[in-house]
Design a protein around this motif. Structure first.
Motif, PDB file in Angstrom:
ATOM      1  N   MET B  71       0.813  -1.214   0.000  1.00  0.00           N
ATOM      2  CA  MET B  71       0.000   0.000   0.000  1.00  0.00           C
ATOM      3  C   MET B  71       0.852   1.273   0.000  1.00  0.00           C
ATOM      4  O   MET B  71       0.352   2.363  -0.204  1.00  0.00           O
ATOM      5  CB  MET B  71      -0.984   0.008   1.167  1.00  0.00           C
ATOM      6  N   MET B  72       2.147   1.100   0.238  1.00  0.00           N
ATOM      7  CA  MET B  72       3.033   2.267   0.212  1.00  0.00           C
ATOM      8  C   MET B  72       3.682   2.422  -1.158  1.00  0.00           C
ATOM      9  O   MET B  72       4.564   3.261  -1.349  1.00  0.00           O
ATOM     10  CB  MET B  72       4.129   2.127   1.260  1.00  0.00           C
ATOM     11  N   GLY B  73       3.293   1.582  -2.078  1.00  0.00           N
ATOM     12  CA  GLY B  73       3.796   1.719  -3.438  1.00  0.00           C
ATOM     13  C   GLY B  73       4.967   0.822  -3.766  1.00  0.00           C
ATOM     14  O   GLY B  73       5.531   0.902  -4.845  1.00  0.00           O
ATOM     15  N   PHE B  74       5.352  -0.071  -2.819  1.00  0.00           N
ATOM     16  CA  PHE B  74       6.448  -0.995  -3.117  1.00  0.00           C
ATOM     17  C   PHE B  74       5.950  -2.127  -4.019  1.00  0.00           C
ATOM     18  O   PHE B  74       4.805  -2.554  -3.881  1.00  0.00           O
ATOM     19  CB  PHE B  74       7.024  -1.591  -1.823  1.00  0.00           C
ATOM     20  N   PRO B  75       6.793  -2.618  -4.921  1.00  0.00           N
ATOM     21  CA  PRO B  75       6.348  -3.697  -5.807  1.00  0.00           C
ATOM     22  C   PRO B  75       6.116  -5.011  -5.060  1.00  0.00           C
ATOM     23  O   PRO B  75       5.291  -5.818  -5.456  1.00  0.00           O
ATOM     24  CB  PRO B  75       7.485  -3.836  -6.829  1.00  0.00           C
ATOM     25  N   VAL B  76       6.845  -5.230  -3.959  1.00  0.00           N
ATOM     26  CA  VAL B  76       6.654  -6.465  -3.187  1.00  0.00           C
ATOM     27  C   VAL B  76       5.757  -6.141  -2.000  1.00  0.00           C
ATOM     28  O   VAL B  76       5.952  -5.138  -1.314  1.00  0.00           O
ATOM     29  CB  VAL B  76       8.004  -7.024  -2.675  1.00  0.00           C
ATOM     30  N   ASP B  77       4.768  -7.020  -1.786  1.00  0.00           N
ATOM     31  CA  ASP B  77       3.782  -6.759  -0.742  1.00  0.00           C
ATOM     32  C   ASP B  77       4.061  -7.667   0.450  1.00  0.00           C
ATOM     33  O   ASP B  77       3.700  -8.838   0.453  1.00  0.00           O
ATOM     34  CB  ASP B  77       2.388  -7.037  -1.321  1.00  0.00           C
ATOM     35  N   PHE B  78       4.749  -7.142   1.447  1.00  0.00           N
ATOM     36  CA  PHE B  78       4.955  -7.962   2.651  1.00  0.00           C
ATOM     37  C   PHE B  78       4.592  -7.170   3.899  1.00  0.00           C
ATOM     38  O   PHE B  78       4.598  -5.935   3.892  1.00  0.00           O
ATOM     39  CB  PHE B  78       6.399  -8.486   2.724  1.00  0.00           C
ATOM     40  N   GLY B  79       4.283  -7.920   4.958  1.00  0.00           N
ATOM     41  CA  GLY B  79       3.899  -7.300   6.205  1.00  0.00           C
ATOM     42  C   GLY B  79       5.084  -6.587   6.846  1.00  0.00           C
ATOM     43  O   GLY B  79       6.230  -6.987   6.656  1.00  0.00           O
ATOM     44  N   ILE B  80       4.803  -5.540   7.596  1.00  0.00           N
ATOM     45  CA  ILE B  80       5.877  -4.817   8.261  1.00  0.00           C
ATOM     46  C   ILE B  80       5.999  -5.375   9.682  1.00  0.00           C
ATOM     47  O   ILE B  80       4.998  -5.431  10.403  1.00  0.00           O
ATOM     48  CB  ILE B  80       5.574  -3.306   8.290  1.00  0.00           C
ATOM     49  N   PRO B  81       7.223  -5.820  10.086  1.00  0.00           N
ATOM     50  CA  PRO B  81       7.363  -6.387  11.435  1.00  0.00           C
ATOM     51  C   PRO B  81       6.891  -5.397  12.503  1.00  0.00           C
ATOM     52  O   PRO B  81       7.160  -4.200  12.403  1.00  0.00           O
ATOM     53  CB  PRO B  81       8.871  -6.643  11.548  1.00  0.00           C
ATOM     54  N   GLN B  82       6.185  -5.902  13.490  1.00  0.00           N
ATOM     55  CA  GLN B  82       5.643  -5.053  14.541  1.00  0.00           C
ATOM     56  C   GLN B  82       6.727  -4.208  15.207  1.00  0.00           C
ATOM     57  O   GLN B  82       6.497  -3.063  15.561  1.00  0.00           O
ATOM     58  CB  GLN B  82       4.942  -5.922  15.595  1.00  0.00           C
ATOM     59  N   ILE B  83       7.917  -4.815  15.350  1.00  0.00           N
ATOM     60  CA  ILE B  83       9.003  -4.122  16.033  1.00  0.00           C
ATOM     61  C   ILE B  83       9.410  -2.844  15.305  1.00  0.00           C
ATOM     62  O   ILE B  83       9.841  -1.869  15.907  1.00  0.00           O
ATOM     63  CB  ILE B  83      10.219  -5.088  16.228  1.00  0.00           C
ATOM     64  N   VAL B  84       9.210  -2.830  13.970  1.00  0.00           N
ATOM     65  CA  VAL B  84       9.531  -1.626  13.195  1.00  0.00           C
ATOM     66  C   VAL B  84       8.545  -0.507  13.543  1.00  0.00           C
ATOM     67  O   VAL B  84       8.911   0.659  13.654  1.00  0.00           O
ATOM     68  CB  VAL B  84       9.501  -1.923  11.672  1.00  0.00           C
ATOM     69  N   GLY B  85       7.297  -0.928  13.768  1.00  0.00           N
ATOM     70  CA  GLY B  85       6.242   0.046  14.046  1.00  0.00           C
ATOM     71  C   GLY B  85       6.450   0.839  15.314  1.00  0.00           C
ATOM     72  O   GLY B  85       5.926   1.944  15.452  1.00  0.00           O
ATOM     73  N   VAL B  86       7.217   0.278  16.243  1.00  0.00           N
ATOM     74  CA  VAL B  86       7.401   0.994  17.513  1.00  0.00           C
ATOM     75  C   VAL B  86       8.585   1.960  17.469  1.00  0.00           C
ATOM     76  O   VAL B  86       8.811   2.717  18.406  1.00  0.00           O
ATOM     77  CB  VAL B  86       7.582   0.033  18.714  1.00  0.00           C
ATOM     78  N   LEU B  87       9.342   1.943  16.390  1.00  0.00           N
ATOM     79  CA  LEU B  87      10.490   2.859  16.309  1.00  0.00           C
ATOM     80  C   LEU B  87      10.010   4.307  16.302  1.00  0.00           C
ATOM     81  O   LEU B  87       8.958   4.617  15.750  1.00  0.00           O
ATOM     82  CB  LEU B  87      11.296   2.582  15.028  1.00  0.00           C
ATOM     83  N   PRO B  88      10.791   5.205  16.914  1.00  0.00           N
ATOM     84  CA  PRO B  88      10.382   6.612  16.920  1.00  0.00           C
ATOM     85  C   PRO B  88      10.190   7.115  15.495  1.00  0.00           C
ATOM     86  O   PRO B  88      10.987   6.810  14.609  1.00  0.00           O
ATOM     87  CB  PRO B  88      11.565   7.322  17.587  1.00  0.00           C
ATOM     88  N   GLY B  89       9.115   7.835  15.275  1.00  0.00           N
ATOM     89  CA  GLY B  89       8.867   8.424  13.956  1.00  0.00           C
ATOM     90  C   GLY B  89       7.986   7.578  13.044  1.00  0.00           C
ATOM     91  O   GLY B  89       7.483   8.067  12.036  1.00  0.00           O
TER      92      GLY B  89
END
Lengths: 104, 165
Positions: B71-89
């Protein structure tokens, strides 16, 4: 199927009251369609109707309320008072174009 | 025409960006179809009509399975690890992407949407208990928003179809 007699011509409406063939539309038809909605057309109504028809002819789809408001320059409040109780469908019915498919 | 008009009442209890739009869009569609609309904002949902925050609603990316790279426009569609979501910003990043997606569809930002709904005749109410709890007052809301109790809301929506969000 509902029919509407305009002068000597008979126009066909679908079960929701939209003109089956948008090319059948005329200004006289608009007056009759408006009357069936309980609306007496003024110049402000025409501004909206003409914009909606032009939009449909250019884009092949009916404009949403927001597109009408922005495109025709008629504020939301006025749009709802010109076409009370459901302007989304009423504008399309009177302008003889299909039911709008957009959400906003 | 029936004597009694159809009436839909939405209860907005959440204030994240993605939880604001369902009621706004469905409410707008209802008004466009001639249905009476009432929206009651309670708990976190109050942010949707809080002048200070309504234009700054956020979308925290943690815990949303639908947040994928596709949904962000990347050609490969994979889930984003939860741990990334908690990073500042990351909340700001997710919010910016969602705002852009919403704007691309020509859907207005929340403050403009609220104004459109009121112009179209929707009745907007703030939950009194939440207003008291958060130390807010009438001045924190756009003109036309009324502060009412839960009991008032029940009276105001007699016979309405209720949708809780």
């Amino acid at each position: 199927m509902i029919t509407l007699k305009v002068n000597d011509r008979v126009l066909t409406l679908d079960e929701e009251g939209f003109l089956v063939n948008p090319a059948d539309w005329s200004e006289e038809a608009a007056h009759l369609l408006a009357k069936s909605e309980g609306i007496e057309l003024t110049e402000r109504h025409w501004k909206v109707i003409r914009f909606a028809r032009e939009y449909y002819e250019t884009n092949g789809a009916s404009p949403t309320l927001r597109q009408i408001s922005k495109g025709a320059g008629v504020p939301t409040k006025e749009l709802f008072s010109l076409f009370p109780k459901g302007p989304a469908k009423k504008v399309a019915r009177i302008a003889g174009i299909p039911k709008p498919a957009g959400c906003v | 025409m029936a004597a009694e008009n159809r009436h839909m009442a939405f209860i907005c209890s959440k204030g994240n960006l993605d939880m604001a739009y369902p009621a706004l869009i469905m409410g707008w569609a209802a008004l466009g179809n001639g249905v009476d609309v009432t929206i009651f904002f309670t708990f976190w949902g109050l942010d949707i009509i809080n002048k200070k925050y309504m234009g700054k609603l956020k979308l925290p990316p943690v815990g949303i399975a639908g947040m994928r790279t596709g949904m962000m426009g990347f050609p490969v569609d994979f889930g984003i690890p939860q741990i990334v979501g908690v990073l500042p910003g990351m909340t700001e990043v997710a919010t910016a992407i969602m705002r852009k997606k919403i704007a691309e569809l020509d859907v207005p930002p929340v403050p403009e949407f609220i104004e459109m709904l009121m112009d179209a005749g929707a009745k907007l109410y703030a939950c009194k208990m939440t207003v008291d709890m958060m130390g807010l007052s009438q001045e924190d809301f756009p003109e036309g928003v009324e502060i009412v109790t839960a009991g008032d809301f029940i009276d105001l929506t007699d016979g309405a179809q209720i949708i809780f969000i």
